[in-house]
Scaffold this motif. Structure first.
Motif, PDB file in Angstrom:
ATOM      1  N   ILE A  35      38.043  36.056  49.914  1.00  0.00           N
ATOM      2  CA  ILE A  35      38.901  36.083  48.741  1.00  0.00           C
ATOM      3  C   ILE A  35      39.768  37.335  48.773  1.00  0.00           C
ATOM      4  O   ILE A  35      39.290  38.426  49.066  1.00  0.00           O
ATOM      5  N   VAL A  36      41.053  37.156  48.453  1.00  0.00           N
ATOM      6  CA  VAL A  36      41.996  38.270  48.394  1.00  0.00           C
ATOM      7  C   VAL A  36      42.742  38.180  47.067  1.00  0.00           C
ATOM      8  O   VAL A  36      43.139  37.095  46.641  1.00  0.00           O
ATOM      9  N   TYR A  37      42.931  39.336  46.416  1.00  0.00           N
ATOM     10  CA  TYR A  37      43.646  39.410  45.142  1.00  0.00           C
ATOM     11  C   TYR A  37      44.998  40.069  45.358  1.00  0.00           C
ATOM     12  O   TYR A  37      45.104  41.110  46.000  1.00  0.00           O
ATOM     13  N   PHE A  38      46.033  39.454  44.815  1.00  0.00           N
ATOM     14  CA  PHE A  38      47.387  39.987  44.858  1.00  0.00           C
ATOM     15  C   PHE A  38      47.827  40.249  43.424  1.00  0.00           C
ATOM     16  O   PHE A  38      47.839  39.335  42.595  1.00  0.00           O
ATOM     17  N   ALA A  39      48.199  41.479  43.107  1.00  0.00           N
ATOM     18  CA  ALA A  39      48.425  41.895  41.724  1.00  0.00           C
ATOM     19  C   ALA A  39      49.855  41.725  41.231  1.00  0.00           C
ATOM     20  O   ALA A  39      50.090  41.728  40.031  1.00  0.00           O
ATOM     21  N   ARG A  40      50.826  41.603  42.123  1.00  0.00           N
ATOM     22  CA  ARG A  40      52.224  41.597  41.679  1.00  0.00           C
ATOM     23  C   ARG A  40      52.985  40.388  42.212  1.00  0.00           C
ATOM     24  O   ARG A  40      53.930  40.519  42.977  1.00  0.00           O
ATOM     25  N   VAL A  41      52.591  39.223  41.754  1.00  0.00           N
ATOM     26  CA  VAL A  41      53.284  37.993  42.128  1.00  0.00           C
ATOM     27  C   VAL A  41      54.288  37.660  41.024  1.00  0.00           C
ATOM     28  O   VAL A  41      53.928  37.594  39.849  1.00  0.00           O
ATOM     29  N   ASP A  78      56.990  30.465  55.001  1.00  0.00           N
ATOM     30  CA  ASP A  78      56.798  31.849  55.442  1.00  0.00           C
ATOM     31  C   ASP A  78      57.612  32.865  54.640  1.00  0.00           C
ATOM     32  O   ASP A  78      57.947  33.941  55.139  1.00  0.00           O
ATOM     33  N   ASN A  79      57.929  32.551  53.392  1.00  0.00           N
ATOM     34  CA  ASN A  79      58.540  33.522  52.497  1.00  0.00           C
ATOM     35  C   ASN A  79      57.442  34.386  51.897  1.00  0.00           C
ATOM     36  O   ASN A  79      56.447  33.852  51.390  1.00  0.00           O
ATOM     37  N   LYS A  80      57.607  35.716  51.966  1.00  0.00           N
ATOM     38  CA  LYS A  80      56.592  36.624  51.444  1.00  0.00           C
ATOM     39  C   LYS A  80      56.597  36.597  49.923  1.00  0.00           C
ATOM     40  O   LYS A  80      57.629  36.788  49.289  1.00  0.00           O
ATOM     41  N   ILE A  81      55.416  36.346  49.343  1.00  0.00           N
ATOM     42  CA  ILE A  81      55.248  36.310  47.896  1.00  0.00           C
ATOM     43  C   ILE A  81      54.740  37.651  47.382  1.00  0.00           C
ATOM     44  O   ILE A  81      55.189  38.149  46.369  1.00  0.00           O
ATOM     45  N   ASP A  82      53.782  38.248  48.100  1.00  0.00           N
ATOM     46  CA  ASP A  82      53.213  39.550  47.739  1.00  0.00           C
ATOM     47  C   ASP A  82      52.468  40.071  48.960  1.00  0.00           C
ATOM     48  O   ASP A  82      52.338  39.375  49.968  1.00  0.00           O
ATOM     49  N   TRP A  83      51.971  41.293  48.859  1.00  0.00           N
ATOM     50  CA  TRP A  83      51.198  41.892  49.944  1.00  0.00           C
ATOM     51  C   TRP A  83      50.184  42.848  49.359  1.00  0.00           C
ATOM     52  O   TRP A  83      50.304  43.293  48.224  1.00  0.00           O
ATOM     53  N   THR A  84      49.163  43.159  50.151  1.00  0.00           N
ATOM     54  CA  THR A  84      48.152  44.137  49.779  1.00  0.00           C
ATOM     55  C   THR A  84      47.576  44.739  51.053  1.00  0.00           C
ATOM     56  O   THR A  84      47.875  44.269  52.153  1.00  0.00           O
ATOM     57  N   TYR A  85      46.776  45.762  50.910  1.00  0.00           N
ATOM     58  CA  TYR A  85      46.109  46.389  52.057  1.00  0.00           C
ATOM     59  C   TYR A  85      44.608  46.160  51.968  1.00  0.00           C
ATOM     60  O   TYR A  85      44.049  46.068  50.873  1.00  0.00           O
ATOM     61  N   ILE A  86      43.971  46.073  53.134  1.00  0.00           N
ATOM     62  CA  ILE A  86      42.515  46.076  53.197  1.00  0.00           C
ATOM     63  C   ILE A  86      42.096  47.254  54.058  1.00  0.00           C
ATOM     64  O   ILE A  86      42.836  47.700  54.919  1.00  0.00           O
TER      65      ILE A  86
END
Length: 99
Positions: A35-41, A78-86
């Motif tokens: 599971i991955v959480y993206f905060a700024r969509v 393949d349009n970027k919606i959001d990103w995060t780091y792990i």
């Protein structure tokens, strides 16, 4: 497992959180159930529970010890919606004090 930057991993939207300006979107990868959480969509993406999206992984330089990879949330085109780091999985040091 070696991950190529062109690889993409299917995931499903499992939770959407309404924030003031953005949506918080939680996705679950289909094979590992990770599971991955993206905060700024952006709300303009009109995502709904159960929607299929894709994850792309880009490993970062080893000098950035605290961050291991950038995870990108992508649509079917393949349009970027959001990103995060792990992180690289560095374990915090245990507190040696006994109480």
């Amino acid at each position: 497992m070696e991950i190529d930057p062109s690889d993409r991993f299917e995931c499903k939207v499992i939770e959407i959180i309404d924030n003031l300006k953005w949506k918080g979107v939680m996705v679950q990868e289909s094979v590992t159930n990770g599971i991955v959480y993206f905060a700024r969509v952006a709300p303009e993406n009109n995502l709904e529970l159960g929607d299929t999206l894709y994850l792309k992984v880009q490993e970062l330089a080893h000098e950035l010890d605290e961050m291991g990879a950038e995870i990108q949330l992508m649509d079917e085109n393949d349009n970027k919606i959001d990103w995060t780091y792990i992180s690289r999985g560095v374990q915090p040091q245990q507190n040696m004090n006994t109480y």
